[in-house]
Design a protein around this motif. Structure first.
Motif, PDB file in Angstrom:
ATOM      1  N   PHE A  31      15.129  21.171  12.046  1.00  0.00           N
ATOM      2  CA  PHE A  31      16.560  20.989  12.246  1.00  0.00           C
ATOM      3  C   PHE A  31      17.246  20.838  10.896  1.00  0.00           C
ATOM      4  O   PHE A  31      16.741  20.153  10.008  1.00  0.00           O
ATOM      5  N   CYS A  32      18.399  21.421  10.762  1.00  0.00           N
ATOM      6  CA  CYS A  32      19.272  21.127   9.637  1.00  0.00           C
ATOM      7  C   CYS A  32      19.907  19.759   9.903  1.00  0.00           C
ATOM      8  O   CYS A  32      20.406  19.513  11.003  1.00  0.00           O
ATOM      9  N   SER A  51      18.343  21.363   4.585  1.00  0.00           N
ATOM     10  CA  SER A  51      17.897  22.410   5.504  1.00  0.00           C
ATOM     11  C   SER A  51      16.683  21.952   6.304  1.00  0.00           C
ATOM     12  O   SER A  51      16.036  20.950   5.995  1.00  0.00           O
ATOM     13  N   GLY A  52      16.368  22.736   7.315  1.00  0.00           N
ATOM     14  CA  GLY A  52      15.233  22.422   8.157  1.00  0.00           C
ATOM     15  C   GLY A  52      13.917  22.388   7.402  1.00  0.00           C
ATOM     16  O   GLY A  52      13.025  21.602   7.727  1.00  0.00           O
ATOM     17  N   SER A  53      13.814  23.212   6.393  1.00  0.00           N
ATOM     18  CA  SER A  53      12.595  23.251   5.580  1.00  0.00           C
ATOM     19  C   SER A  53      12.554  22.130   4.558  1.00  0.00           C
ATOM     20  O   SER A  53      11.507  21.835   3.997  1.00  0.00           O
ATOM     21  N   GLY A  54      13.702  21.560   4.295  1.00  0.00           N
ATOM     22  CA  GLY A  54      13.804  20.546   3.248  1.00  0.00           C
ATOM     23  C   GLY A  54      13.949  21.126   1.860  1.00  0.00           C
ATOM     24  O   GLY A  54      14.074  20.377   0.889  1.00  0.00           O
ATOM     25  N   TYR A 101      19.301  28.136  13.097  1.00  0.00           N
ATOM     26  CA  TYR A 101      19.071  28.581  11.727  1.00  0.00           C
ATOM     27  C   TYR A 101      20.358  29.150  11.163  1.00  0.00           C
ATOM     28  O   TYR A 101      21.108  29.837  11.824  1.00  0.00           O
ATOM     29  N   GLY A 102      20.620  28.844   9.902  1.00  0.00           N
ATOM     30  CA  GLY A 102      21.818  29.413   9.305  1.00  0.00           C
ATOM     31  C   GLY A 102      22.427  28.548   8.230  1.00  0.00           C
ATOM     32  O   GLY A 102      23.612  28.218   8.285  1.00  0.00           O
TER      33      GLY A 102
END
Length: 124
Positions: A31-32, A51-54, A101-102
């Motif tokens: 999750f963002c 961001s979701g990835s960090g 995502y975005g």
């Protein structure tokens, strides 16, 4: 996803606080996550996001170099470390999440999940 923000309080100008936002209900991995704030009589504004990835972060200009957003997916928690606080940082701070995502959007409408807010007051 339920979000619970904590860590606010009263601090003198130049001081520091760390806000936490704990997620429950499902894992927020991917999750963002973002922090917004709302001062009395003002609109809610984006402060920082991750961001979701960090791997990506975003900040408004007024907090760059003073605030740091981070996440611990194992703990389902996102943090906002705030340093060199100024009276103009006084506001209710909210955490928010989006699963789409975005990038890291700055519009409140882009976030589906919100915490209840925690008050940050910076005295001069």
């Amino acid at each position: 996803v339920q979000l619970q923000a904590s860590g606010g309080g009263l601090v003198q100008a130049g001081g520091s606080l760390r806000l936490s936002c704990a997620a429950s209900g499902r894992t927020f991995s991917g999750f963002c996550m973002a922090w917004f704030r709302q001062a009395p009589g003002k609109e809610r504004e984006f402060v920082a996001g991750i961001s979701g990835s960090g791997l990506l972060t975003s900040y408004i200009d007024s907090v760059k170099g003073r605030f740091t957003v981070s996440r611990d997916d194992a703990a389902n928690t996102v943090y906002l470390q705030m340093s060199s606080l100024k009276p103009e940082d006084t506001a209710v701070y909210y955490c928010a999440a989006r699963s789409t995502y975005g990038g890291i959007p700055r519009e409140t409408a882009q976030y589906a999940y919100w915490g209840q807010g925690t008050q940050v007051t910076v005295s001069s």
